[in-house]
Design an enzyme around this catalytic site. Structure first.
Site, mmCIF file in Angstrom:
data_model
loop_
_atom_site.group_PDB
_atom_site.id
_atom_site.type_symbol
_atom_site.label_atom_id
_atom_site.label_comp_id
_atom_site.label_asym_id
_atom_site.label_seq_id
_atom_site.Cartn_x
_atom_site.Cartn_y
_atom_site.Cartn_z
ATOM 1 N N HIS A 67 0.825 -1.199 0.000
ATOM 2 C CA HIS A 67 0.000 0.000 0.000
ATOM 3 C C HIS A 67 0.867 1.262 0.000
ATOM 4 O O HIS A 67 0.569 2.244 -0.681
ATOM 5 C CB HIS A 67 -0.919 -0.054 1.233
ATOM 6 C CG HIS A 67 -1.658 1.210 1.499
ATOM 7 N ND1 HIS A 67 -1.269 2.094 2.486
ATOM 8 C CD2 HIS A 67 -2.746 1.748 0.912
ATOM 9 C CE1 HIS A 67 -2.103 3.125 2.495
ATOM 10 N NE2 HIS A 67 -3.010 2.953 1.542
ATOM 11 N N GLU A 70 2.154 1.854 -3.408
ATOM 12 C CA GLU A 70 1.079 2.432 -4.231
ATOM 13 C C GLU A 70 1.050 3.957 -4.075
ATOM 14 O O GLU A 70 1.022 4.700 -5.055
ATOM 15 C CB GLU A 70 -0.257 1.815 -3.817
ATOM 16 C CG GLU A 70 -1.490 2.429 -4.463
ATOM 17 C CD GLU A 70 -2.557 2.761 -3.446
ATOM 18 O OE1 GLU A 70 -2.838 3.965 -3.244
ATOM 19 O OE2 GLU A 70 -3.124 1.819 -2.826
ATOM 20 N N HIS A 71 1.100 4.433 -2.827
ATOM 21 C CA HIS A 71 1.116 5.882 -2.592
ATOM 22 C C HIS A 71 2.327 6.526 -3.274
ATOM 23 O O HIS A 71 2.212 7.564 -3.920
ATOM 24 C CB HIS A 71 1.222 6.172 -1.084
ATOM 25 C CG HIS A 71 -0.091 6.276 -0.398
ATOM 26 N ND1 HIS A 71 -0.480 7.407 0.259
ATOM 27 C CD2 HIS A 71 -1.118 5.400 -0.263
ATOM 28 C CE1 HIS A 71 -1.681 7.224 0.787
ATOM 29 N NE2 HIS A 71 -2.085 6.012 0.490
ATOM 30 N N GLU A 142 -4.131 8.044 7.548
ATOM 31 C CA GLU A 142 -5.054 7.088 6.917
ATOM 32 C C GLU A 142 -5.317 5.922 7.872
ATOM 33 O O GLU A 142 -6.452 5.478 8.062
ATOM 34 C CB GLU A 142 -4.459 6.583 5.590
ATOM 35 C CG GLU A 142 -5.416 5.709 4.792
ATOM 36 C CD GLU A 142 -4.836 5.255 3.442
ATOM 37 O OE1 GLU A 142 -3.662 5.561 3.144
ATOM 38 O OE2 GLU A 142 -5.574 4.584 2.696
#
Lengths: 429, 426
Positions: A67, A70-71, A142
């Protein structure tokens, strides 16, 4: 380029496997304004133990790194890719699941340019220590946002209960502690292992000319020099068949309690047609017993044990699978007990009538038609199916072929008390 | 060619809107009922569609009703409530497969009309009252629905901001009504309200799909007939200009602080300045290229989400963000700086063009879904205007930098709401 026709659905799909191994699919949709494209790697949160290309030893990477990567792919030396997409009138996004990371855009103009941007930004990583550190603050927020979300905590709490070793139990974003260990070198190592075109799939759906789009993608890829890499080796520890934990109660700042009952799958080694039939049979089964037309739904609703947040789902990927049923409730213990009894009874011979099965199959076929109105659904689900060697467009024929025996067999395989688990969220005292 | 080809026809008591398109594999009927938002009806209105959808005279139980929908290839029935400015809108929609994509060619569209008519006009009623069991069950669910706002902190903080900011206005009412008013509703009082709503609400029926206009008109004419009416209008949104910004801080057991800021724009959909307002919002906070995203998230690393959005029929703008409890002052001051920059015209031609392109893209994407088409068209019903999507996009294109800066100067901060964790300030 091959062309595949789906006469009943009145759709055509174009496919080509490029020399570097990239699978490209194009589904023209007339009458739509938007083109939607996803560029997906078969790499998600569960892929945390693997052999990097050219290395001798397996590595284990921090939770949440897929993840995080991905960012970070969105940031380049000359700024961030969101800016570029919006200059070209597109909106871009990405998501990471247990098994996939997808990058996507949708736009109603400049489709070729946006497609070029999508492919190029994903294939051109730029990670520095400084930008990696900066991202930790953003992803930290997040993670904290999800920590306060009772539905998310309930969902992950249930999965955590089921699995002893399998990394599906790890939160996709990791924890603030785990992401603190991520470095730029680790990101590059993951990238080099999982972002080779042969591990990826590009799907384009919208009012496009398939020949033109395919030749654009071909040209783009032929300019890049990808060396063939050996098959990706992932490692997973042995996973017991029973649930790791029977029950968990989370006290949170809520007014209404929540309860989910889960069942760990026993058929997680399947793929292809066998998996498709099993997955659809189980979704039919759950709908028969817990759908709004079912007796169980009516009785639970009448007793005030459920409300309109009640839902159920079965999901399976290579290596893990689970069913879950539940929602908001006034009495989480009574609901847990009632649902477990209903699930056990669903396994009994003669529990399902042919008439109910036929009706539920019709319902599922209609739901599929509704779903394929959505370009997003087509691209995302097609990719998911393809990574599991299934074909999205086999759904209707497979549903039509499902018999009472298929559903009973799937129920027999799934439902077993030792694989049950319960997770609840209750108001803090 | 128009982007959406909408034909509107006055029927008995409602308008029929038909949008013929071949791009879907289903046909969609959307029924809208609109009335001014009022304290004494908001809870009744929230309960009503849920009671209507749970049983009817031909299908007297939820099980029977849903089994019938399953038989119709899983036709969906969905009810929803929304606030549009000072109006409360009930939506009931039915979506059904187009049989040309099925191996079974039995026509389905007329059945969808019949079903919608059944739900609306043949409720499960005995002696002037709704079925008591149904009403009791749905009251219980409504209470849970109202309560659930508290459990979702993002929704909760937005709701609290509106509540604080619009204290004296109907807009402060919760879309699902008031918990303490649920108990007083009886099967009789709800039935009386049902008759009143069907007699007085502004009614609209949208039909989207591969449908002949004449067929839609015939089915609607045969099955749905109501008395003519002159719908009530809500009093114009009052413009409140406070001398000072209202700051509200609430403590709860949360890990992440929720910062929600409300502004008065005093511009609503249909106003000539609405287009400039929309571009303003896009540059300021609507997208991932906007000033808020760049400065609060990408530069200062304070948040994962930070965005602004317009309440188009009420003349408000809302900023929302999730931040660490200790970063309140820094976040608020960065947000203020961004609005000042907008007021000073401190944004480039390129930011403006980019934003226009993205808004256009968003509008065109919205009308790729049947629901989106209805939402875009329904703006005109709410505002009493007739603005086509083409006009909307053309007018937006003409917006200048000066107009945007002028709008920015009209936008005034009204209320800052912060939901903060208990350890704040330690």
């Amino acid at each position: 380029m091959e062309k595949i026709n789906f006469d009943q659905l009145q759709e055509e799909l174009y496919h080509e496997k490029l020399e570097n191994g990239l699978d490209v699919f194009i589904l023209p949709k007339k009458g739509f304004n938007k083109t939607y494209a996803t560029f997906t790697t078969k790499y998600g949160s569960i892929d945390n133990h693997f052999l990097p290309p050219g290395k001798e030893e397996f590595v284990k990477v921090p939770d949440g790194i897929a993840h995080f990567l991905e960012h970070k792919l969105f940031e380049k030396e000359d700024g961030d890719v969101f800016q570029q997409f919006s200059k070209q009138g597109a909106s871009a996004n990405a998501f990471t699941s247990f098994t996939r990371t997808a990058y996507l855009f949708s736009s109603t103009s400049n489709v070729e340019m946006n497609l070029e941007t999508l492919i190029d930004f994903v294939q051109d990583p730029y990670f520095t220590e400084k930008t990696v550190e900066k991202e930790k603050g953003i992803i930290g927020q997040e993670i904290t946002m999800y920590d306060d979300n009772p539905d998310w905590r309930l969902y992950f709490g249930l999965i955590e209960n089921m699995f002893k070793n399998h990394p599906v139990k790890i939160d996709i974003a990791g924890t603030i502690e785990s992401i603190s260990h991520i470095t730029k070198d680790m990101l590059y190592e993951c990238y080099e292992t999982f972002y080779h075109p042969s591990n990826m799939l590009l799907f384009i759906v919208g009012p496009v000319d398939p020949n033109q789009i395919m030749s654009q993608v071909r040209d783009n890829q032929s300019k890049k020099d990808y060396k063939e890499i050996p098959e990706i080796k992932r490692q997973f520890e042995e996973e017991p068949s029973e649930s790791a934990k029977k029950k968990k109660v989370l006290e949170m700042n809520v007014q209404t309690s929540k309860c989910l009952v889960g069942i760990k799958s026993s058929t997680a080694n399947q793929s292809g047609k066998e998996m498709l039939k099993n997955e659809l049979s189980l979704n039919v089964l759950l709908d028969i017993f817990f759908g709004k037309s079912s007796e169980h739904y009516s009785s639970l609703y009448s007793e005030g044990l459920i409300d309109d947040t009640f839902s159920f789902d079965y999901t399976q990927e290579q290596g893990f699978g689970f069913a879950m049923v539940g929602g908001d409730t006034n009495d989480p213990d009574r609901l847990a007990e009632a649902l477990q009894k209903m699930l056990l009874d669903a396994r009994e011979k003669g529990a399902i009538s042919q008439e109910t099965l036929n009706r539920t199959k019709k319902k599922k076929i209609g739901a599929f038609l509704r779903a394929v109105n959505s370009p997003e659904y087509i691209a995302n689900q097609f990719t998911r199916y393809a990574f599991n060697e299934m074909d999205l467009f086999d759904v209707v024929p497979t549903l039509e072929s499902i018999t009472l025996e298929d559903v009973e067999k799937a129920a027999g395989n799934l439902i077993s008390e030792e694989r049950f688990t319960v997770c609840q969220v209750v108001p803090k005292k | 060619m128009a982007i959406i080809s909408e034909s509107v026809k006055a029927m008995n008591g409602y308008n029929l809107h038909v949008v013929k398109t071949e791009k879907y594999k289903t046909n969609t009927l959307v029924w809208k009922m609109k009335a001014p938002l009022k304290k004494n009806t908001v809870t009744l209105r929230s309960l009503l569609p849920h009671v209507l959808q749970s049983s009817s005279s031909s299908y007297p139980s939820t099980g029977k009703l849903r089994a019938y929908l399953d038989e119709l290839y899983g036709a969906t029935l969905f009810v929803d409530l929304a606030k549009k400015g000072e109006y409360h809108v009930i939506t009931i929609s039915v979506e059904i497969a187009n049989e040309k994509f099925l191996s079974d060619p039995t026509p389905l569209l007329k059945k969808a009309f019949q079903f919608l008519a059944e739900i609306l006009t043949k409720p499960n009623v005995h002696e002037g009252a709704f079925d008591e069991d149904t009403v009791e069950k749905e009251k219980r669910t409504l209470i849970q629905r109202i309560q659930s706002v508290y459990d979702d902190k993002m929704r909760y903080s937005n709701f609290r901001l509106v509540q604080e900011m619009c204290k004296e206005e109907p807009y402060a009412l919760h879309v699902h009504g008031e918990k303490e008013d649920v108990d007083n509703i009886t099967p009789q009082s709800l039935y009386e309200y049902y008759q009143q709503a069907l007699a007085e609400d502004e009614l609209d029926l949208y039909v989207i799909g591969d449908v002949e206009e004449a067929d839609a008109e015939t089915y609607a004419g045969e099955l749905l007939t109501f008395e003519k009416r002159t719908p009530q209008t809500a009093p114009a949104s009052s413009v409140r200009t406070k001398d000072s910004v209202n700051e509200v801080r609430e403590e709860q057991d949360v890990k992440q602080g929720k910062l929600n800021i409300g502004y008065r724009t005093n511009v609503v959909y249909g106003d000539p300045e609405y287009y400039a307002l929309q571009v303003f919002n896009g540059i300021f906070g609507g997208f991932s290229h906007s000033k808020l995203f760049l400065n609060v998230r990408e530069k200062a690393s304070l948040a994962y989400y930070v965005a602004s959005r317009l309440e188009s029929h009420k003349g408000l703008m809302m900023v929302m963000s999730g931040i660490d409890n200790s970063n309140y002052d820094q976040a608020v001051s960065i947000i203020k700086e961004q609005l000042d920059a907008m007021k000073n015209g401190d944004f480039t031609e390129q930011e403006m063009e980019q934003t226009k392109a993205v808004i256009k893209n968003q509008l065109l994407e919205t009308v790729d879904t049947a629901r989106g088409i209805v939402e875009v068209l329904y703006h005109n019903v709410v505002s009493g205007k007739e603005i086509t999507l083409q006009t909307w996009m053309n007018e937006m294109d003409k917006v200048t930098k000066e107009e945007i800066a002028a709008i920015a100067k009209k936008v005034s901060m009204d209320t800052v709401y912060f939901l903060t964790g208990k350890e704040a300030g330690k």
